[in-house]
Scaffold this active site. Structure first.
Site, PDB file in Angstrom:
ATOM      1  CB  CYS A 120       5.418  -4.670 -12.837  1.00  0.00           C
ATOM      2  SG  CYS A 120       5.213  -4.902 -11.033  1.00  0.00           S
ATOM      3  CG  ASP A 216       2.955 -15.468   5.840  1.00  0.00           C
ATOM      4  OD1 ASP A 216       3.304 -15.199   6.601  1.00  0.00           O
ATOM      5  OD2 ASP A 216       2.319 -16.901   6.032  1.00  0.00           O
ATOM      6  CG  ASP A 228       2.398   1.619  -1.660  1.00  0.00           C
ATOM      7  OD1 ASP A 228       2.612   2.984  -2.844  1.00  0.00           O
ATOM      8  OD2 ASP A 228       2.055   0.256  -1.644  1.00  0.00           O
ATOM      9  CG  ASP A 233       0.422   5.056 -13.345  1.00  0.00           C
ATOM     10  OD1 ASP A 233      -0.495   4.288 -13.374  1.00  0.00           O
ATOM     11  OD2 ASP A 233       1.195   5.280 -14.081  1.00  0.00           O
ATOM     12  CG  HIS A 241       2.732  -1.310  -7.034  1.00  0.00           C
ATOM     13  ND1 HIS A 241       2.535  -0.328  -6.700  1.00  0.00           N
ATOM     14  CD2 HIS A 241       2.272  -1.940  -5.091  1.00  0.00           C
ATOM     15  CE1 HIS A 241       1.835   0.536  -5.752  1.00  0.00           C
ATOM     16  NE2 HIS A 241       1.658  -0.353  -4.318  1.00  0.00           N
ATOM     17  CG  HIS A 251      -0.711  -2.475  -3.326  1.00  0.00           C
ATOM     18  ND1 HIS A 251       0.022  -1.482  -2.259  1.00  0.00           N
ATOM     19  CD2 HIS A 251      -1.459  -3.679  -1.773  1.00  0.00           C
ATOM     20  CE1 HIS A 251       0.068  -1.552  -1.120  1.00  0.00           C
ATOM     21  NE2 HIS A 251      -0.892  -2.303  -0.662  1.00  0.00           N
ATOM     22  CG  ASP A 253      -4.341   2.003 -11.060  1.00  0.00           C
ATOM     23  OD1 ASP A 253      -4.898   2.305 -10.305  1.00  0.00           O
ATOM     24  OD2 ASP A 253      -3.381   2.729 -11.848  1.00  0.00           O
ATOM     25  CG  HIS A 275       4.957  -9.334 -13.520  1.00  0.00           C
ATOM     26  ND1 HIS A 275       4.823  -9.425 -14.191  1.00  0.00           N
ATOM     27  CD2 HIS A 275       4.877  -8.756 -12.724  1.00  0.00           C
ATOM     28  CE1 HIS A 275       6.818  -8.527 -13.911  1.00  0.00           C
ATOM     29  NE2 HIS A 275       6.074  -7.810 -12.878  1.00  0.00           N
ATOM     30  CD  GLU A 276       2.942  -7.085  -9.393  1.00  0.00           C
ATOM     31  OE1 GLU A 276       3.661  -6.844  -8.764  1.00  0.00           O
ATOM     32  OE2 GLU A 276       2.915  -6.384 -10.705  1.00  0.00           O
ATOM     33  CG  HIS A 279       7.399  -8.191  -8.106  1.00  0.00           C
ATOM     34  ND1 HIS A 279       8.857  -8.829  -8.736  1.00  0.00           N
ATOM     35  CD2 HIS A 279       6.893  -7.364  -8.943  1.00  0.00           C
ATOM     36  CE1 HIS A 279       9.187  -8.130 -10.204  1.00  0.00           C
ATOM     37  NE2 HIS A 279       7.366  -7.676 -10.500  1.00  0.00           N
ATOM     38  CG  HIS A 285      10.553  -6.583 -13.583  1.00  0.00           C
ATOM     39  ND1 HIS A 285      10.381  -5.212 -13.786  1.00  0.00           N
ATOM     40  CD2 HIS A 285       9.085  -7.013 -13.076  1.00  0.00           C
ATOM     41  CE1 HIS A 285       9.169  -5.271 -13.517  1.00  0.00           C
ATOM     42  NE2 HIS A 285       8.046  -6.198 -13.034  1.00  0.00           N
TER      43      HIS A 285
END
Length: 322
Positions: A120, A216, A228, A233, A241, A251, A253, A275-276, A279, A285
């Protein structure tokens, strides 16, 4: 003379084939662009203090990106140097402690192996992030001891942002800048991922009735610079992330090899979604390797079920009784 209406151009043929392949092979979803990701780290294996090795400056940026930088150091001079000094040794040791590795302060094989695992993009350690502390643990390396506060296996973002108690139902929609998978596939993946968190919290989730209206949470695939401060990469590095409450952006990748049934070399869409979403709800984490909120995940792996550490963390954040 060839009739221009009778023969398709090479570009038309390629476009047709691309659409055809996407239609019949939605799983897995493979990117056409390759990238080295974190592979550069393999060239640094064995480096230690006192050496000057090309590529160490990239390692310093890696450690800074994921929260291990010593902010008391003059980083302009430090980051532009390929010298392995005391500061870099300290940052590597901190990284090793986080990932339960032997705190050697050198780039040994196990450390490099962990650093190259896809992960992440949110930092592991954020200045001001709230850790739930549970004592102090002493680590010894090379005759020197360094102390690290032993953290509870869950963390929060700085300031402990969270959704207000009155906002228990969250809506989401999809908006991508590049096509990666069909919308129905992504809807199914995210619906199951949201359900994991709904089972252990007071939250409910649903797709926005009108996709173009405000939601939301906004989920999508992007590549490189995408509007952002956290550019992607390419393949084999940062997978995705998401931002803390109440930002709502999540988002992926789009250049990774995504799949709904991962095999070696592909990444699981649902594992990363679970996982995201953590967040998005306010969790940072985790230091627990079995937790969904652990920062990294190896290609071909599945981790779709919440661990005890994940459940404890989200319930502590929102003061939800077991």
């Amino acid at each position: 003379m060839t009739n221009p209406k009778a023969a398709a151009s090479p570009l038309q043929i390629v476009s047709f084939l691309s659409i055809f392949l996407l239609a019949i092979f939605p799983h897995p979803i493979l990117s056409t662009k390759s990238s080295k990701g974190f592979e550069f780290l393999k060239n640094l294996e064995g480096c230690q203090k006192g050496q000057t090795v090309k590529g160490l400056r990239e390692l310093k940026l890696y450690l800074k990106k994921f929260g291990y930088a010593d902010f008391h150091k003059n980083h302009t001079e430090y980051e532009n140097s390929d010298q392995f000094d005391d500061t870099l040794e300290k940052e590597i040791r901190t990284y090793q402690l986080y990932y339960h590795l032997k705190a050697t302060g050198t780039l040994d094989a196990e450390t490099v192996k962990q650093m190259t695992v896809p992960r992440c993009g949110i930092p592991d350690i954020v200045k001001g992030k709230t850790h739930m502390r549970s004592g102090k643990k002493e680590h010894t390396s090379g005759g020197k001891s360094s102390s690290l506060q032993t953290a509870s296996p869950f963390t929060f973002f700085p300031g402990i942002p969270k959704w207000p108690l009155s906002k228990s139902h969250l809506t989401y929609r999809f908006s991508s800048s590049i096509p990666v998978t069909d919308t129905e596939t992504l809807k199914g993946v995210c619906s199951r991922a949201f359900a994991r968190w709904a089972e252990v919290t007071h939250f409910t989730f649903s797709e926005a009735v009108h996709p173009l209206h405000d939601a939301d949470i906004v989920i999508g695939f992007h590549r490189g610079h995408h509007g952002d401060t956290n550019s992607f990469d390419g393949r084999g590095g940062v997978l995705a992330h998401a931002f803390s409450p109440r930002d709502g952006r999540f988002h992926y990748d789009g250049e990774e090899n995504w799949s709904t049934n991962p095999e070696p070399g592909t990444m699981d869409l649902e594992t990363v979604a679970v996982h995201e979403i953590g967040h998005l709800l306010g969790l940072g984490h985790s230091t627990e390797p079995n937790a969904v909120m652990f920062p990294s995940i190896r290609a071909g792996s599945l981790k779709r079920q919440l661990d005890v550490a994940d459940i404890r963390g989200i319930r502590a954040l929102y003061r939800i009784l077991p």
